[in-house]
Scaffold this motif. Structure first.
Motif, mmCIF file in Angstrom:
data_model
loop_
_atom_site.group_PDB
_atom_site.id
_atom_site.type_symbol
_atom_site.label_atom_id
_atom_site.label_comp_id
_atom_site.label_asym_id
_atom_site.label_seq_id
_atom_site.Cartn_x
_atom_site.Cartn_y
_atom_site.Cartn_z
ATOM 1 N N ALA A 230 0.841 -1.209 0.000
ATOM 2 C CA ALA A 230 0.000 0.000 0.000
ATOM 3 C C ALA A 230 0.871 1.251 0.000
ATOM 4 O O ALA A 230 0.615 2.205 -0.738
ATOM 5 N N GLU A 231 1.914 1.243 0.801
ATOM 6 C CA GLU A 231 2.803 2.411 0.882
ATOM 7 C C GLU A 231 3.464 2.654 -0.466
ATOM 8 O O GLU A 231 3.587 3.801 -0.919
ATOM 9 N N ALA A 232 3.908 1.588 -1.110
ATOM 10 C CA ALA A 232 4.618 1.730 -2.391
ATOM 11 C C ALA A 232 3.706 2.358 -3.443
ATOM 12 O O ALA A 232 4.112 3.265 -4.181
ATOM 13 N N ILE A 233 2.460 1.906 -3.491
ATOM 14 C CA ILE A 233 1.518 2.441 -4.478
ATOM 15 C C ILE A 233 1.169 3.891 -4.137
ATOM 16 O O ILE A 233 1.208 4.772 -4.996
ATOM 17 N N ALA A 234 0.875 4.137 -2.859
ATOM 18 C CA ALA A 234 0.513 5.496 -2.429
ATOM 19 C C ALA A 234 1.641 6.475 -2.768
ATOM 20 O O ALA A 234 1.407 7.556 -3.310
ATOM 21 N N ARG A 235 2.851 6.075 -2.449
ATOM 22 C CA ARG A 235 3.995 6.962 -2.718
ATOM 23 C C ARG A 235 4.105 7.265 -4.215
ATOM 24 O O ARG A 235 4.361 8.396 -4.621
ATOM 25 N N ASN A 236 3.905 6.234 -5.042
ATOM 26 C CA ASN A 236 3.970 6.468 -6.486
ATOM 27 C C ASN A 236 2.927 7.485 -6.948
ATOM 28 O O ASN A 236 3.200 8.314 -7.807
ATOM 29 N N LEU A 237 1.720 7.389 -6.371
ATOM 30 C CA LEU A 237 0.666 8.325 -6.776
ATOM 31 C C LEU A 237 1.104 9.752 -6.482
ATOM 32 O O LEU A 237 0.907 10.667 -7.294
ATOM 33 N N ARG A 238 1.700 9.954 -5.311
ATOM 34 C CA ARG A 238 2.126 11.297 -4.959
ATOM 35 C C ARG A 238 3.353 11.718 -5.769
ATOM 36 O O ARG A 238 3.406 12.830 -6.302
ATOM 37 N N GLU A 239 4.321 10.823 -5.872
ATOM 38 C CA GLU A 239 5.579 11.205 -6.508
ATOM 39 C C GLU A 239 5.475 11.326 -8.023
ATOM 40 O O GLU A 239 6.172 12.117 -8.644
ATOM 41 N N MET A 240 4.609 10.531 -8.641
ATOM 42 C CA MET A 240 4.423 10.693 -10.091
ATOM 43 C C MET A 240 3.817 12.064 -10.383
ATOM 44 O O MET A 240 4.098 12.677 -11.412
ATOM 45 N N THR A 241 2.985 12.535 -9.440
ATOM 46 C CA THR A 241 2.412 13.874 -9.585
ATOM 47 C C THR A 241 3.524 14.924 -9.634
ATOM 48 O O THR A 241 3.388 15.946 -10.299
ATOM 49 N N ARG A 242 4.611 14.653 -8.930
ATOM 50 C CA ARG A 242 5.683 15.651 -8.791
ATOM 51 C C ARG A 242 6.769 15.550 -9.859
ATOM 52 O O ARG A 242 7.716 16.330 -9.857
ATOM 53 N N LEU A 243 6.674 14.576 -10.792
ATOM 54 C CA LEU A 243 7.706 14.442 -11.826
ATOM 55 C C LEU A 243 7.678 15.656 -12.751
ATOM 56 O O LEU A 243 6.620 16.164 -13.112
ATOM 57 N N ARG A 244 8.867 16.084 -13.162
ATOM 58 C CA ARG A 244 8.983 17.339 -13.913
ATOM 59 C C ARG A 244 9.040 17.149 -15.425
ATOM 60 O O ARG A 244 9.451 18.030 -16.167
ATOM 61 N N VAL A 245 8.660 15.960 -15.875
ATOM 62 C CA VAL A 245 8.675 15.669 -17.320
ATOM 63 C C VAL A 245 7.307 15.137 -17.752
ATOM 64 O O VAL A 245 6.535 14.674 -16.913
ATOM 65 N N PRO A 246 7.016 15.202 -19.058
ATOM 66 C CA PRO A 246 5.733 14.658 -19.521
ATOM 67 C C PRO A 246 5.631 13.158 -19.232
ATOM 68 O O PRO A 246 6.613 12.435 -19.365
ATOM 69 N N ILE A 247 4.438 12.737 -18.803
ATOM 70 C CA ILE A 247 4.186 11.313 -18.551
ATOM 71 C C ILE A 247 2.992 10.885 -19.411
ATOM 72 O O ILE A 247 1.915 11.475 -19.305
#
Lengths: 328, 278
Positions: free
Chosen positions: A181-198
């Motif tokens: 759960a932590e791994a998925i949650a962290r990805n949701l937050r951190e992918m939001t913060r990526l500085r390149v197009p996704i």
């Protein structure tokens, strides 16, 4: 075309078999030229019939039939797409904490010469591959590997291309011990913060948090016959009707098809599948998808990292439907 | 043969009550019979075995906020039926039933309150409302709770209690995970503290989004936490689960919690931490 197929595809395969038999006959040397002419006419008419039949069958799919197509044994997987859409792929491994999860693959590659990071769930085709890949069901280390690579791409200004294809994040003892759960949650937050197009691409199965765990981006594309939902049809049926065999009904109720998700404003575009299914022409499918990805990347690269992030937050911010009543 | 016919009725299944009525209450864990008034005074914690009974959102408001005062926001948000979902009941009927039963509009109550005089943005989930499941309304209210923190630059405290995303809203429920986590990304960059409190149970979609993203994560003792439900895991791996698997203590041991704290110490811990994180 040969190999395994689904029940509703049977008439297509029978016709294809007849055509290939006739072609083989026509190809034989020393046959009467007049007979050959006759044969090629016959072949042509059958091929026309085949096109019509395929169109007929694939254009009227139920949601459950689409789910079956998304799981088609010959459907191209993430690595197929990577090899068909990119060159000079360098695969990178490991989350630097615990292990290298084989259910998630990732690395840098060139797409029409343009460097990108590609990451996706890999399901595997034969039994040995499936076991090796854990059926495309990642553990926490898979999500952490994906995030490590995406953050690397972000630091070096390379766009991120995600290929989503999973029956779910793995439900197991080790997965819980290491914080699924932590791994998925962290990805949701951190992918939001990526500085390149996704660019997110749902290429097959998009099951719940396991799919969303690498699914936050600026554009979400979905292949015509892929599915994406809060739970698998089997899981839903097991909970609501205590019977996994009711999965076809659950698939209908969950509204999990690409057209459904377009209507619900969850995805940005439906990527058409050539000839009715990605498995019928993986090469062409990859071409179509690559074109869409590149044009989206080009469009998004106009934005500054700050603008990208603001727009990304805004995109997910408006998802959901509810009533807001006047206060009494 | 009147007595014979009667016997045929068999046992009538007792409906399990969330919070038992009556003067005496039996502890779910140790079986101790406790005087109800005593239990209320002890914040619904068994005096013999420390079992934490599940309590309602209202009771957490009393427990955490000064004078039990919450300036409630967004109480007018209600579920629509975006998928036209029907299982044994139509989804709108399920909602209405839950609203009647709980006197709540949906599974989260949110607003502004104070902890030892410090203003916070506060949200608390309620398991009584369709298992605390997160659909569009819960997602939207949690999102607005995070935004109130962001805009007013005040700490965020969310008490979670949820079985996960709400199936009846399909993909829209799933997207609430992304929505809330995206807003937490902004809060994170603003350096505004977020304390996540996990109560029994906090699993699946809620655990795999905002509940796991606290700067500090506090859990009540012996709460069931985790990504997948124990039944799903058992069916997948086809072996028995170790005792204590997926409890608060298990997750503390594996490094995913900061504190397990007794209900009576919850406010004190939140208050102190907010002081340190200011």
């Amino acid at each position: 075309m040969n190999g395994p197929h689904l029940d509703f595809e049977k008439p297509i395969y029978e016709l294809e078999k007849r055509i290939s038999d006739l072609k083989e006959l026509a190809g034989r040397e020393g046959e009467d030229p007049l007979d050959n002419l006759e044969l090629s006419r016959e072949i042509k008419s059958l091929e026309e019939k085949l096109d019509k039949l395929a169109q007929d069958i694939y254009s009227k799919l139920s949601r459950w039939q689409r789910v079956q197509l998304a799981r088609h044994p010959r459907r191209p997987c993430a690595l197929d797409f990577i090899f068909l859409m990119t060159t000079e792929f360098v695969e990178l491994h490991g989350d630097r904490y615990f292990a290298d999860d084989k259910a998630i693959v990732g690395g840098f590659a060139k797409m029409d010469g343009k460097p990108v990071l590609v990451v996706g769930q890999q399901k595997g085709k034969d039994t040995k591959q499936k076991l090796f890949r854990n059926f495309g069901m990642p553990h926490p280390e898979g999500y952490r590997k994906a995030l490590r690579l995406m953050q690397l791409a972000s630091r070096f200004g390379k766009p991120v291309v995600v290929l989503v294809d999973t029956p779910g994040a793995f439900p197991g003892i080790g997965a819980e011990e290491r914080g699924q759960a932590e791994a998925i949650a962290r990805n949701l937050r951190e992918m939001t913060r990526l500085r390149v197009p996704i660019i997110i691409n749902i290429i097959g199965e998009g099951a719940s948090g396991g799919a969303l765990g690498i699914g936050v981006g600026d554009k979400v594309f979905m292949l015509e016959n892929a599915w994406y939902s809060v739970i698998s049809p089997e899981g839903c049926a097991a909970i609501l009707w205590r019977d996994a065999a009711k999965a076809p009904e659950a698939a209908e109720a969950l509204k999990l098809s690409a057209p459904d998700l377009m209507r619900l404003k969850i995805i940005d575009k439906i990527i058409p599948e050539p000839g009715g299914g990605a498995h019928r022409d993986p090469q062409k499918q990859a071409e179509i998808l690559k074109g869409e990805i590149l044009s989206a990347v080009n469009e998004l690269e106009e934005l500054s990292p700050e603008e990208l992030i603001q727009k990304r937050i805004g995109k997910f911010r408006v998802m959901g439907e509810y009533l807001e009543r006047e206060m009494e | 043969m009147e007595w014979f016919r009667k016997a045929k009725e068999g046992l009538i299944p007792q409906r399990k009550k969330e919070i038992p009525d009556g003067i005496w209450v039996k502890c779910d864990s140790c079986g101790e019979i406790i005087y109800r008034k005593e239990l209320e005074k002890d914040l619904w914690v068994c005096s013999k075995c420390d079992h934490h009974f599940r309590i309602k959102s209202r009771e957490y408001i009393n427990l955490v906020l000064d004078h039990g005062e919450l300036e409630e926001y967004d109480a007018n948000l209600e579920s629509s039926d975006p998928l036209g979902f029907k299982d044994s009941k139509r989804y709108p009927d399920r909602i209405k039933g839950s609203q009647k039963k709980t006197d709540l509009k949906d599974a989260v109550v949110a607003g502004i309150g104070k902890v030892d005089g410090l203003e916070i943005s506060f949200g608390v989930m309620d398991f009584g409302f369709i298992g605390g499941s997160m659909g569009s309304v819960v997602g939207e209210k949690v999102a607005r709770t995070i935004e109130r923190s962001s805009e007013r630059r005040i700490p965020l405290v969310i008490v979670s209690c949820s079985g996960g995303a709400r199936m009846q809203e399909g993909i829209l429920s799933l997207m609430q995970m992304a929505k809330t986590s995206a807003l937490l990304a902004r809060l994170y960059d603003q350096n505004i503290p977020y304390i996540s409190v996990l109560t029994n149970p906090t699993t699946a979609g809620v655990m795999a989004s905002y509940a796991s993203l606290g700067d500090v994560i506090i859990a009540e003792p012996k709460a069931l936490l985790g990504f997948a439900g124990p039944r799903v895991i058992q069916q997948t791996i086809k072996q028995d689960l170790p005792p204590g698997f997926q409890s608060s203590e298990f997750f503390l041991e594996h490094g995913f919690l900061d504190i397990i704290c007794h209900r009576k110490d919850l406010k004190k811990n939140i208050s102190l931490l907010l002081e340190y994180l200011s």
